[in-house]
Design a protein around this motif. Structure first.
Motif, PDB file in Angstrom:
ATOM      1  N   ALA A  76       0.831  -1.206   0.000  1.00 55.13           N
ATOM      2  CA  ALA A  76       0.000   0.000   0.000  1.00 55.13           C
ATOM      3  C   ALA A  76       0.865   1.255   0.000  1.00 55.13           C
ATOM      4  O   ALA A  76       0.560   2.241  -0.695  1.00 55.13           O
ATOM      5  N   LEU A  77       1.961   1.240   0.761  1.00 52.32           N
ATOM      6  CA  LEU A  77       2.853   2.396   0.798  1.00 52.32           C
ATOM      7  C   LEU A  77       3.529   2.607  -0.553  1.00 52.32           C
ATOM      8  O   LEU A  77       3.716   3.755  -0.995  1.00 52.32           O
ATOM      9  N   MET A  78       3.908   1.525  -1.225  1.00 57.41           N
ATOM     10  CA  MET A  78       4.517   1.660  -2.545  1.00 57.41           C
ATOM     11  C   MET A  78       3.515   2.231  -3.549  1.00 57.41           C
ATOM     12  O   MET A  78       3.874   3.023  -4.430  1.00 57.41           O
ATOM     13  N   ILE A  79       2.243   1.844  -3.420  1.00 56.63           N
ATOM     14  CA  ILE A  79       1.209   2.374  -4.312  1.00 56.63           C
ATOM     15  C   ILE A  79       1.025   3.863  -4.071  1.00 56.63           C
ATOM     16  O   ILE A  79       0.909   4.657  -5.018  1.00 56.63           O
ATOM     17  N   MET A  80       0.992   4.286  -2.800  1.00 56.80           N
ATOM     18  CA  MET A  80       0.856   5.709  -2.517  1.00 56.80           C
ATOM     19  C   MET A  80       2.065   6.495  -3.015  1.00 56.80           C
ATOM     20  O   MET A  80       1.926   7.610  -3.529  1.00 56.80           O
ATOM     21  N   GLY A  81       3.251   5.915  -2.871  1.00 55.17           N
ATOM     22  CA  GLY A  81       4.436   6.569  -3.415  1.00 55.17           C
ATOM     23  C   GLY A  81       4.359   6.727  -4.913  1.00 55.17           C
ATOM     24  O   GLY A  81       4.765   7.751  -5.466  1.00 55.17           O
ATOM     25  N   PRO A 127       6.262   6.241   7.002  1.00 55.77           N
ATOM     26  CA  PRO A 127       5.722   7.307   6.152  1.00 55.77           C
ATOM     27  C   PRO A 127       6.764   8.344   5.739  1.00 55.77           C
ATOM     28  O   PRO A 127       6.703   8.884   4.635  1.00 55.77           O
ATOM     29  N   VAL A 128       7.723   8.633   6.620  1.00 53.91           N
ATOM     30  CA  VAL A 128       8.767   9.596   6.267  1.00 53.91           C
ATOM     31  C   VAL A 128       9.557   9.101   5.064  1.00 53.91           C
ATOM     32  O   VAL A 128       9.800   9.848   4.098  1.00 53.91           O
ATOM     33  N   LEU A 129       9.953   7.840   5.095  1.00 57.55           N
ATOM     34  CA  LEU A 129      10.727   7.303   3.970  1.00 57.55           C
ATOM     35  C   LEU A 129       9.876   7.228   2.709  1.00 57.55           C
ATOM     36  O   LEU A 129      10.366   7.501   1.611  1.00 57.55           O
ATOM     37  N   VAL A 130       8.612   6.859   2.859  1.00 58.34           N
ATOM     38  CA  VAL A 130       7.722   6.814   1.695  1.00 58.34           C
ATOM     39  C   VAL A 130       7.619   8.197   1.062  1.00 58.34           C
ATOM     40  O   VAL A 130       7.572   8.336  -0.163  1.00 58.34           O
ATOM     41  N   LEU A 131       7.613   9.241   1.878  1.00 53.81           N
ATOM     42  CA  LEU A 131       7.531  10.602   1.363  1.00 53.81           C
ATOM     43  C   LEU A 131       8.816  11.010   0.655  1.00 53.81           C
ATOM     44  O   LEU A 131       8.791  11.651  -0.400  1.00 53.81           O
ATOM     45  N   LEU A 132       9.972  10.621   1.203  1.00 54.38           N
ATOM     46  CA  LEU A 132      11.255  11.050   0.651  1.00 54.38           C
ATOM     47  C   LEU A 132      11.724  10.186  -0.512  1.00 54.38           C
ATOM     48  O   LEU A 132      12.457  10.664  -1.387  1.00 54.38           O
ATOM     49  N   LEU A 133      11.314   8.920  -0.541  1.00 54.23           N
ATOM     50  CA  LEU A 133      11.828   7.978  -1.537  1.00 54.23           C
ATOM     51  C   LEU A 133      11.624   8.448  -2.973  1.00 54.23           C
ATOM     52  O   LEU A 133      12.599   8.519  -3.744  1.00 54.23           O
ATOM     53  N   PRO A 134      10.402   8.796  -3.396  1.00 54.62           N
ATOM     54  CA  PRO A 134      10.246   9.224  -4.795  1.00 54.62           C
ATOM     55  C   PRO A 134      10.982  10.518  -5.113  1.00 54.62           C
ATOM     56  O   PRO A 134      11.380  10.748  -6.257  1.00 54.62           O
ATOM     57  N   ILE A 135      11.182  11.385  -4.108  1.00 52.29           N
ATOM     58  CA  ILE A 135      11.923  12.627  -4.342  1.00 52.29           C
ATOM     59  C   ILE A 135      13.365  12.308  -4.729  1.00 52.29           C
ATOM     60  O   ILE A 135      13.907  12.859  -5.701  1.00 52.29           O
ATOM     61  N   ILE A 557      15.850  -7.620   5.370  1.00 49.44           N
ATOM     62  CA  ILE A 557      14.665  -8.213   5.982  1.00 49.44           C
ATOM     63  C   ILE A 557      14.422  -7.682   7.388  1.00 49.44           C
ATOM     64  O   ILE A 557      13.446  -8.050   8.033  1.00 49.44           O
ATOM     65  N   ALA A 558      15.314  -6.814   7.874  1.00 49.91           N
ATOM     66  CA  ALA A 558      15.230  -6.382   9.259  1.00 49.91           C
ATOM     67  C   ALA A 558      14.050  -5.452   9.505  1.00 49.91           C
ATOM     68  O   ALA A 558      13.486  -5.440  10.593  1.00 49.91           O
ATOM     69  N   TYR A 559      13.699  -4.636   8.516  1.00 52.45           N
ATOM     70  CA  TYR A 559      12.630  -3.662   8.726  1.00 52.45           C
ATOM     71  C   TYR A 559      12.007  -3.339   7.380  1.00 52.45           C
ATOM     72  O   TYR A 559      12.652  -3.428   6.337  1.00 52.45           O
ATOM     73  N   GLN A 560      10.739  -2.899   7.417  1.00 52.71           N
ATOM     74  CA  GLN A 560      10.020  -2.718   6.161  1.00 52.71           C
ATOM     75  C   GLN A 560      10.594  -1.579   5.313  1.00 52.71           C
ATOM     76  O   GLN A 560      10.547  -1.633   4.082  1.00 52.71           O
ATOM     77  N   THR A 561      11.183  -0.550   5.928  1.00 53.87           N
ATOM     78  CA  THR A 561      11.773   0.517   5.121  1.00 53.87           C
ATOM     79  C   THR A 561      12.990   0.023   4.357  1.00 53.87           C
ATOM     80  O   THR A 561      13.278   0.508   3.260  1.00 53.87           O
ATOM     81  N   ASN A 562      13.734  -0.932   4.950  1.00 50.52           N
ATOM     82  CA  ASN A 562      14.868  -1.523   4.222  1.00 50.52           C
ATOM     83  C   ASN A 562      14.401  -2.174   2.930  1.00 50.52           C
ATOM     84  O   ASN A 562      15.085  -2.117   1.899  1.00 50.52           O
ATOM     85  N   MET A 563      13.229  -2.789   2.976  1.00 51.20           N
ATOM     86  CA  MET A 563      12.702  -3.469   1.790  1.00 51.20           C
ATOM     87  C   MET A 563      12.120  -2.473   0.790  1.00 51.20           C
ATOM     88  O   MET A 563      12.170  -2.702  -0.417  1.00 51.20           O
ATOM     89  N   LEU A 564      11.584  -1.360   1.307  1.00 49.19           N
ATOM     90  CA  LEU A 564      11.011  -0.358   0.405  1.00 49.19           C
ATOM     91  C   LEU A 564      12.064   0.212  -0.541  1.00 49.19           C
ATOM     92  O   LEU A 564      11.769   0.529  -1.695  1.00 49.19           O
ATOM     93  N   ILE A 565      13.303   0.375  -0.057  1.00 45.24           N
ATOM     94  CA  ILE A 565      14.339   0.992  -0.886  1.00 45.24           C
ATOM     95  C   ILE A 565      15.067  -0.026  -1.750  1.00 45.24           C
ATOM     96  O   ILE A 565      15.822   0.359  -2.640  1.00 45.24           O
ATOM     97  N   MET A 566      14.839  -1.311  -1.518  1.00 44.44           N
ATOM     98  CA  MET A 566      15.641  -2.334  -2.191  1.00 44.44           C
ATOM     99  C   MET A 566      15.456  -2.297  -3.706  1.00 44.44           C
ATOM    100  O   MET A 566      16.427  -2.342  -4.467  1.00 44.44           O
ATOM    101  N   GLY A 567      14.197  -2.203  -4.154  1.00 48.47           N
ATOM    102  CA  GLY A 567      13.947  -2.197  -5.589  1.00 48.47           C
ATOM    103  C   GLY A 567      14.406  -0.909  -6.252  1.00 48.47           C
ATOM    104  O   GLY A 567      15.019  -0.924  -7.324  1.00 48.47           O
TER     105      GLY A 567
END
Length: 601
Positions: A76-81, A127-135, A557-567
Motif C-alpha cells: 500500500a505504501l509503494m502504491i501511494m508513493g 511514512p517519512v521514507l515513503v515521502l522522501l523515496l520518490p523525491i 529483511i530487518a525492517y520494512q523501510t529496508n525493503m522499500l528501498i531495495m527495488g
C-alpha cells in the motif's frame, strides 16, 4: 543448567543462517533464496510439526507472510508513493533539493540526512521514507547522486531519528509498553532523546561521507546516445522569462539544453527561443521557465480531453517513414494539430542534431521541411497518437512515457499527508492508514488499477514473505527464548558497560534476522531478568533493548523501510551487510557508552 535447544529451535536457527548465507553469497537471486526458504519451512513443518500442531499448521505458518499485514502495508505504501510520482505532487520539493544538489552535492546530501532524522522523530519512520523515496529517485534521474548511493544512507538517517522518541517507531511504543507492564515508570516522549541525538551526531559523518562510497552506482547506462530535438520555446506573458536577459536564464536550463541564435537584450512576451535538447531536457525547460513549445490551444485541448476521459497524456517519439505524407511539408503546413489533436514538441534530424556536435542554426522550425528518418517528439492521448501514426505513416519508437497528472497533484499530496498524520498521531495503525490511502489513490484516479504492477516489486514481496516466515518459526520454535537464556547466564561476571553492549548486540542480531516485534517481545523481559540478577537498574537495560530493536541496518529483511528501498536502489543483500554492519558496531559502542555515562553505572 540451561537445557539444550529443542530439535525445532535448532532447525529454525539452521534455516535462518542458511538463508542469510544464501543472500550474502548472491549466487542465487533474492527471489529464489526467499522462495526456497519458504518451501523448506513448509516441507519441514509438514513432516515434523511443532508440538501441539497439525502438519497443515506448518503450511499456514510458512505461507502466512503473503497475507501478513506488514506485506500488505508495504504494498500500500509503494502504491501511494507511485501516486505522488505520477501526479507530480513532489515536484516543488524535488526542485528545491535539486537546486541544492546542483549547488553542492555533498551539502545537499547532508541537509537531506539531517532533515530526515529530525522529521522521523515526530512522524513514524515508514511514512517519512515513503515521502522522501520518490523525491530522491526523481533527483537521481535529473543528474543528482545516484539513488543507489543515497537511499541506504537516507534510510539509516530515518531509522536513527525514529529511535530518538517514544513515538518515533511502533517498536519504541511496544518496548515502553512491555516495560511499564513489568513495573518500569512511564517514559516521556523525549525521555532518551539527548542520548540518541548525541549518537546521531557521531554517526552522521559515516552516513554522509563513508556510506555512499561503499555503495555502487547501480544506474543502468544508456546503450545509445539520447536523441536531441530542435524546438521553439515561447516566452509566456506571466512567466519568469519576461524582462530577463538570456544570460540570466541559461544557468536555469542546465547542460542538457542549448539556445541557438540567442536574441540580444531583454526578452519580451511571445518571443520564441530556438533550443535543442533531449526529451527530458526540453520538458524540464518548459516546466522551469513556464514556456511552451507548441500552440496553447492544442495543449489545452489535450488536457481537457484527458480530464474528461480519465486518460493519461503521453509523450512518444515517432519516425517519419518513406511513404509518409509529411515528407516535404513544414510543421505549420502539415495540419497535424487540426487533423489529429496532438502536438509536436520537437524534431530530431540525425544529420543535424547529433549530440550538439554537428549543428546548423540557419533554419527555423517553421521552414524546416520534414524528411524521411526525422524523429518527432509528440504529445497527446494514446488513441489520437495511434491515429496520427497510422494516418501519416509514422513508426512509433520505444520510450513512450506518461506525463504527470498534475491536476491531481494536490489531491495525491493530501491523501499521502492524511495517511502520514493519522498514522503518526496514533489515530489509526500504519496498516489501516496506508490501505485507506491506497484505496483513495485508486478511487480518485491518482493511480490506475492497470498500472499497479509498476508500483510493486516482486523481489520485495517474496523477501517480506520469507522474512515473516523466518521470524515466526524463530519465535514459535523457542529459538529466540533459548538464545536469551544463554545470554543471561553468561553475563554474571561482566562489567555493566559490557552487559549493556551485550544485550543491545543480542537484540540487534535478533531484529536483523527475525523482526522488531520479536526482538522487543523477547528482549524486554530478558533485560528485566538480567537487571534483577545483577543488581542493576532496569531502565538502561530496557533502553538497550529499545535501541537494539532500531539498529536494523544490516539486512534488508530487518525492517520494512529496508525493503522499500531495495527495488528503487537495485540493492543486493551484500550492500546492506557492507554498509550496515559498521554502522551497527558504531551505534552499539556509542549508545552503550552513553548509557553508562548517563546512568553512572
Amino acid at each position: 543448567m540451561i537445557e539444550p535447544p529443542s530439535f525445532h529451535a535448532i532447525a529454525a536457527m539452521v534455516v535462518t543462517v542458511a538463508m542469510f548465507f544464501g543472500f550474502a553469497r548472491s549466487r542465487l537471486s533474492t527471489e529464489i533464496v526467499s522462495l526456497l526458504t519458504i518451501a523448506v519451512i513448509a516441507v519441514f513443518l509438514y513432516f515434523f510439526p511443532l508440538p501441539d500442531t497439525k502438519p497443515t499448521d506448518g503450511l499456514s505458518l510458512a505461507f502466512s507472510g503473503f497475507g501478513h499485514y506488514a506485506l500488505i502495508t508495504i504494498c500500500a505504501l509503494m502504491i501511494m508513493g507511485r501516486g505522488l510520482v505520477v501526479t507530480g505532487a513532489l515536484e516543488p520539493a524535488a526542485q528545491i533539493l535539486e537546486r541544492l544538489f546542483k549547488w553542492n552535492l555533498q551539502i545537499g546530501l547532508l541537509v537531506s540526512l539531517v532533515a530526515a532524522m529530525l522529521l522521523s522523530m515526530a512522524v513514524n519512520d515508514t511514512p517519512v521514507l515513503v515521502l522522501l523515496l520518490p523525491i530522491f529517485v526523481s533527483l537521481a534521474a535529473r543528474g543528482a547522486l545516484p539513488a543507489s548511493k543515497t537511499l541506504i544512507p537516507l534510510n539509516a538517517a530515518v531509522l536513527i531519528g525514529g529511535m530518538a522518541t517514544t513515538i518515533g517507531t511502533s517498536t519504541n511504543i511496544l518496548v515502553v509498553s512491555i516495560a511499564m507492564d513489568l513495573g518500569l515508570p512511564e517514559m516521556s516522549v523525549f525521555h532518551f532523546t539527548p542520548i540518541v541525538l548525541f549518537a546521531a551526531a557521531i554517526a552522521l559523518p559515516y552516513l554522509w561521507l563513508v556510506m555512499p562510497r561503499l555503495l555502487k552506482d547501480n544506474r543502468i547506462e544508456e546503450t545509445r546516445e539520447s536523441r536531441r530535438f530542435q524546438a521553439r520555446l515561447r516566452v509566456s506573458e506571466d512567466g519568469p522569462l519576461t524582462g530577463e536577459s538570456l544570460a540570466d536564464i541559461l544557468p536555469r536550463l542546465g547542460k542538457d539544453v542549448r539556445v541557438h541564435n540567442p536574441p540580444v537584450g531583454k526578452l519580451h512576451p511571445q518571443q520564441r527561443l530556438l533550443i535543442s535538447g533531449t526529451q527530458e531536457g526540453i520538458e524540464s525547460a518548459m516546466r522551469l521557465l513556464r514556456g511552451e513549445v507548441a500552440p496553447d490551444w492544442v495543449l489545452s485541448k489535450i488536457k481537457r480531453q484527458a480530464d474528461a476521459r480519465g486518460d493519461d497524456v503521453i509523450v512518444v517519439e515517432m519516425a517519419v517513414t518513406a511513404d509518409s505524407r509529411l515528407i516535404g511539408r513544414t510543421l505549420p503546413s502539415s495540419g497535424i494539430a487540426d487533423l489529429y489533436g496532438v502536438a509536436v514538441l520537437g524534431v530530431h534530424r540525425p544529420d543535424r542534431w547529433t549530440g550538439g556536435q554537428k549543428e546548423q542554426t540557419d533554419h527555423s522550425d517553421t521552414d524546416l521541411r520534414f524528411a524521411e528518418g526525422d524523429v518527432l517528439m509528440v504529445t497527446g492521448l494514446r488513441a489520437e497518437l495511434e491515429e496520427f501514426a497510422r494516418g501519416d505513416s509514422l513508426l512509433m519508437l520505444e520510450g513512450m512515457r506518461e506525463l504527470p497528472r498534475r491536476s491531481k497533484a494536490v489531491l495525491a499530496a493530501v491523501i499521502m499527508g492524511g495517511a502520514i498524520v493519522t498514522a503518526s498521531i496514533g489515530l489509526f495503525p500504519i496498516a489501516i492508514s496506508a490501505l485507506a490511502g491506497a484505496i483513495l489513490m485508486f478511487v480518485t484516479g491518482c493511480v490506475k488499477f492497470d498500472r499497479v504492477g509498476r508500483a510493486l516489486s516482486a523481489k520485495v514481496i517474496v523477501l517480506v514473505a520469507a522474512s515473516i516466515a523466518v521470524g515466526q518459526i524463530i519465535d514459535a520454535s523457542g529459538a529466540a527464548a533459548w538464545l536469551g537464556m544463554v545470554l543471561a547466564s553468561g553475563m554474571s561476571s561482566l562489567a555493566p558497560a559490557f552487559v549493556l553492549a551485550a544485550v543491545m548486540l543480542f537484540v540487534t542480531v535478533l531484529t536483523n534476522f527475525a523482526s522488531n516485534a520479536t526482538a522487543a517481545t523477547v528482549g524486554t523481559p530478558i533485560a528485566f531478568s538480567i537487571a534483577t540478577q545483577l543488581g542493576l537498574p532496569p531502565e538502561p537495560l530496557v533502553l538497550a533493548v529499545l535501541f537494539g530493536c532500531n539498529l536494523c541496518y544490516a539486512t534488508p529483511i530487518a525492517y520494512q523501510t529496508n525493503m522499500l528501498i531495495m527495488g528503487e536502489g537495485s540493492y543486493e543483500f551484500s550492500d546492506y551487510i557492507r554498509t550496515g554492519v559498521p554502522l551497527v558496531l558504531l551505534m552499539v559502542t556509542t549508545l552503550s557508552v552513553l548509557l553508562v555515562l548517563t546512568y553512572r553505572l
